[in-house]
Design a protein around this motif. Structure first.
Motif, short mmCIF file in Angstrom:
data_model
loop_
_atom_site.label_atom_id
_atom_site.label_comp_id
_atom_site.label_asym_id
_atom_site.label_seq_id
_atom_site.Cartn_x
_atom_site.Cartn_y
_atom_site.Cartn_z
N LYS A 74 0.84 -1.21 0.00
CA LYS A 74 0.00 0.00 0.00
C LYS A 74 0.87 1.26 0.00
CE LYS A 74 -4.23 -1.74 2.11
NZ LYS A 74 -5.13 -1.71 3.28
N SER B 241 -8.03 -1.46 -1.58
CA SER B 241 -7.75 -2.89 -1.39
C SER B 241 -8.59 -3.78 -2.30
CB SER B 241 -8.03 -3.27 0.07
OG SER B 241 -7.22 -2.51 0.93
N ALA B 242 -9.09 -3.25 -3.38
CA ALA B 242 -10.00 -4.00 -4.24
C ALA B 242 -9.37 -5.28 -4.77
CB ALA B 242 -10.45 -3.14 -5.41
N LYS B 243 -10.17 -6.33 -4.79
CA LYS B 243 -9.74 -7.59 -5.40
C LYS B 243 -10.41 -7.79 -6.76
CE LYS B 243 -8.86 -10.20 -1.18
NZ LYS B 243 -9.16 -11.41 -0.42
N TRP C 234 -8.07 -3.91 -10.95
CA TRP C 234 -6.71 -3.37 -10.77
C TRP C 234 -6.77 -1.85 -10.73
CZ3 TRP C 234 -3.21 -6.79 -9.36
CH2 TRP C 234 -3.40 -8.11 -9.72
N ASN D 108 -9.19 5.02 -9.19
CA ASN D 108 -9.02 4.13 -8.04
C ASN D 108 -8.13 2.98 -8.48
OD1 ASN D 108 -11.25 5.37 -6.29
ND2 ASN D 108 -12.29 4.95 -8.21
N SER E 266 -5.94 -0.64 -7.05
CA SER E 266 -5.71 -1.61 -5.99
C SER E 266 -4.22 -1.66 -5.67
CB SER E 266 -6.17 -3.00 -6.44
OG SER E 266 -5.79 -3.97 -5.49
N TYR E 267 -3.90 -1.73 -4.38
CA TYR E 267 -2.49 -1.86 -3.99
C TYR E 267 -1.87 -3.12 -4.59
CZ TYR E 267 -3.58 -5.53 -0.62
OH TYR E 267 -3.98 -6.71 -0.06
N ARG E 268 -2.70 -4.10 -4.93
CA ARG E 268 -2.21 -5.36 -5.51
C ARG E 268 -1.49 -5.14 -6.85
NH1 ARG E 268 -6.50 -6.47 -2.51
NH2 ARG E 268 -6.52 -8.37 -1.28
#
Length: 188
Positions: free
Chosen positions: A85, A114-116, A119, A129, A131-133
């Motif tokens: 993050k 933190s969305a799964k 992306w 927006n 995702s940290y992923r």
């Protein structure tokens, strides 16, 4: 509504039925291996049961693949998530500045979450927006996602004009899409 079938191997599998105003029956294997059958309101439970039984071989095969794929997924611990993050905030904000100038757009706001399920995402107000992923991806794939979302400020769709603009900025974007698919399959 719940129901069950007995497979050719003698296993019992439960499935959930959801009836709605749809026109066709569909079978969905969820990520947790549960089975969902969506059917029109007018279709009888017997017809649904026969349909599921007829497709039981396919259900078993796909369910097995889904469960195997889920069991191979890597879970991140809280320290790894915190690190990703923090990294995402600096990396993505820098890339947004760079590609926004290159594309000639100005996003309203940039958020790291933190969305799964995605992306990156550009809403109707041009808020971006991410995702940290995304930090699990290669540098070129991060570039692709950032550019992709910024181009949505011009084209709030995936039209031919949108993809033409993406290709001008990220010529190898199809490789990046493959990497994202692989990451989706491997990380929780």
């Amino acid at each position: 509504m719940r129901n069950a079938i007995i497979t050719k191997r003698g296993e019992t599998m439960e499935y959930e039925i959801i009836k709605s105003n749809r026109k066709t029956i569909s079978i969905c294997i969820k990520n947790d291996g549960s089975i969902l059958v969506k059917a029109p309101k007018f279709v009888s439970i017997k017809y649904i049961s026969d349909f599921v039984t007829k497709n039981s071989t396919w259900i078993v095969k796909i369910r097995k693949k889904v469960i195997e794929r889920q069991s191979r997924k890597v879970s991140l611990n809280s320290e790894q998530i915190k690190f990703l993050k923090e990294k995402a905030v600096s990396v993505i904000n820098e890339k947004v500045k760079f590609y926004a100038m290159k594309i000639g757009v100005v996003p309203n706001k940039v958020t790291i979450g933190s969305a799964k399920s995605y992306w990156g995402y550009c809403d109707k107000n041009n808020n971006l927006n991410f995702s940290y992923r995304l930090m699990l991806a290669s540098e070129s794939t991060i570039d692709y996602v950032v550019a992709h979302e910024l181009i949505h400020i011009h084209h709030h769709n995936h039209s031919k004009a949108f993809w033409t603009e993406v290709q001008k900025i990220i010529p190898n974007y199809k490789e990046n899409k493959k990497e994202l698919k692989s990451l989706t399959e491997n990380y929780n």
